[in-house]
Design a protein around this motif. Structure first.
Motif, PDB file in Angstrom:
ATOM      1  N   THR A  43       0.842  -1.191   0.000  1.00 29.33           N
ATOM      2  CA  THR A  43       0.000   0.000   0.000  1.00 29.33           C
ATOM      3  C   THR A  43       0.878   1.242   0.000  1.00 29.33           C
ATOM      4  O   THR A  43       2.041   1.210   0.417  1.00 29.33           O
ATOM      5  CB  THR A  43      -0.930   0.047   1.227  1.00 29.33           C
ATOM      6  N   CYS A  44       0.323   2.327  -0.440  1.00 29.92           N
ATOM      7  CA  CYS A  44       1.010   3.609  -0.470  1.00 29.92           C
ATOM      8  C   CYS A  44       1.226   4.076   0.974  1.00 29.92           C
ATOM      9  O   CYS A  44       0.279   4.115   1.756  1.00 29.92           O
ATOM     10  CB  CYS A  44       0.166   4.628  -1.232  1.00 29.92           C
ATOM     11  N   PRO A  45       2.466   4.418   1.354  1.00 38.94           N
ATOM     12  CA  PRO A  45       2.712   4.877   2.720  1.00 38.94           C
ATOM     13  C   PRO A  45       2.131   6.265   2.982  1.00 38.94           C
ATOM     14  O   PRO A  45       1.951   6.655   4.127  1.00 38.94           O
ATOM     15  CB  PRO A  45       4.236   4.893   2.824  1.00 38.94           C
ATOM     16  N   TYR A  49      -3.660   3.740  -0.143  1.00 38.83           N
ATOM     17  CA  TYR A  49      -4.284   3.109  -1.298  1.00 38.83           C
ATOM     18  C   TYR A  49      -3.344   2.023  -1.843  1.00 38.83           C
ATOM     19  O   TYR A  49      -2.133   2.118  -1.689  1.00 38.83           O
ATOM     20  CB  TYR A  49      -4.561   4.170  -2.376  1.00 38.83           C
ATOM     21  N   PRO A  50      -3.858   0.964  -2.483  1.00 34.61           N
ATOM     22  CA  PRO A  50      -2.983  -0.080  -3.038  1.00 34.61           C
ATOM     23  C   PRO A  50      -1.968   0.491  -4.033  1.00 34.61           C
ATOM     24  O   PRO A  50      -2.288   1.363  -4.835  1.00 34.61           O
ATOM     25  CB  PRO A  50      -3.948  -1.028  -3.742  1.00 34.61           C
ATOM     26  N   ILE A  71       7.627   1.627  -8.121  1.00 37.03           N
ATOM     27  CA  ILE A  71       6.397   1.415  -7.357  1.00 37.03           C
ATOM     28  C   ILE A  71       5.708   2.763  -7.229  1.00 37.03           C
ATOM     29  O   ILE A  71       6.338   3.757  -6.852  1.00 37.03           O
ATOM     30  CB  ILE A  71       6.709   0.831  -5.964  1.00 37.03           C
ATOM     31  N   THR A  72       4.427   2.814  -7.561  1.00 36.22           N
ATOM     32  CA  THR A  72       3.670   4.061  -7.499  1.00 36.22           C
ATOM     33  C   THR A  72       2.341   3.837  -6.798  1.00 36.22           C
ATOM     34  O   THR A  72       1.844   2.712  -6.720  1.00 36.22           O
ATOM     35  CB  THR A  72       3.371   4.612  -8.906  1.00 36.22           C
ATOM     36  N   CYS A  73       1.767   4.923  -6.325  1.00 35.21           N
ATOM     37  CA  CYS A  73       0.442   4.873  -5.721  1.00 35.21           C
ATOM     38  C   CYS A  73      -0.587   4.639  -6.825  1.00 35.21           C
ATOM     39  O   CYS A  73      -0.473   5.193  -7.917  1.00 35.21           O
ATOM     40  CB  CYS A  73       0.150   6.189  -4.998  1.00 35.21           C
ATOM     41  N   GLY A  74      -1.579   3.819  -6.552  1.00 32.70           N
ATOM     42  CA  GLY A  74      -2.640   3.559  -7.519  1.00 32.70           C
ATOM     43  C   GLY A  74      -3.568   4.742  -7.700  1.00 32.70           C
ATOM     44  O   GLY A  74      -4.317   4.808  -8.664  1.00 32.70           O
TER      45      GLY A  74
END
Length: 83
Positions: A43-45, A49-50, A71-74
């Motif tokens: 999940t996004c720190p 969000y996933p 890696i990015t926030c959805g």
């Protein structure tokens, strides 16, 4: 989901480049492939969000490869990380 593949042009005709031959840096990759990482579960720190991930693999003329994972926030909160 489709993979993105970008191939470098190693040679070109003089007409295609305006009478000057195309020069390729010795350290430039000849093949760049981007794969989705389907088994990435985090999940996004920042917002919870996933997160989504993709792997970029660069292949050079001598056969060496280099890879990194993005890696990015959805959602568009702007968080990203490169590993």
């Amino acid at each position: 989901m489709a993979d993105l593949v970008v191939r470098s042009r190693l040679t070109a005709s003089p007409e295609a480049v305006g009478e000057r031959p195309l020069r390729v840096r010795a350290d430039a990759p000849v093949l760049v492939t981007v794969y989705p990482v389907l088994d990435h579960f985090s999940t996004c720190p920042r917002c919870g969000y996933p997160a989504e991930a993709s792997a970029t693999v660069r292949t050079y003329a001598d056969g060496a490869t280099e890879s990194e994972t993005l890696i990015t926030c959805g959602m568009p909160c702007g968080w990203d990380e490169v590993r």
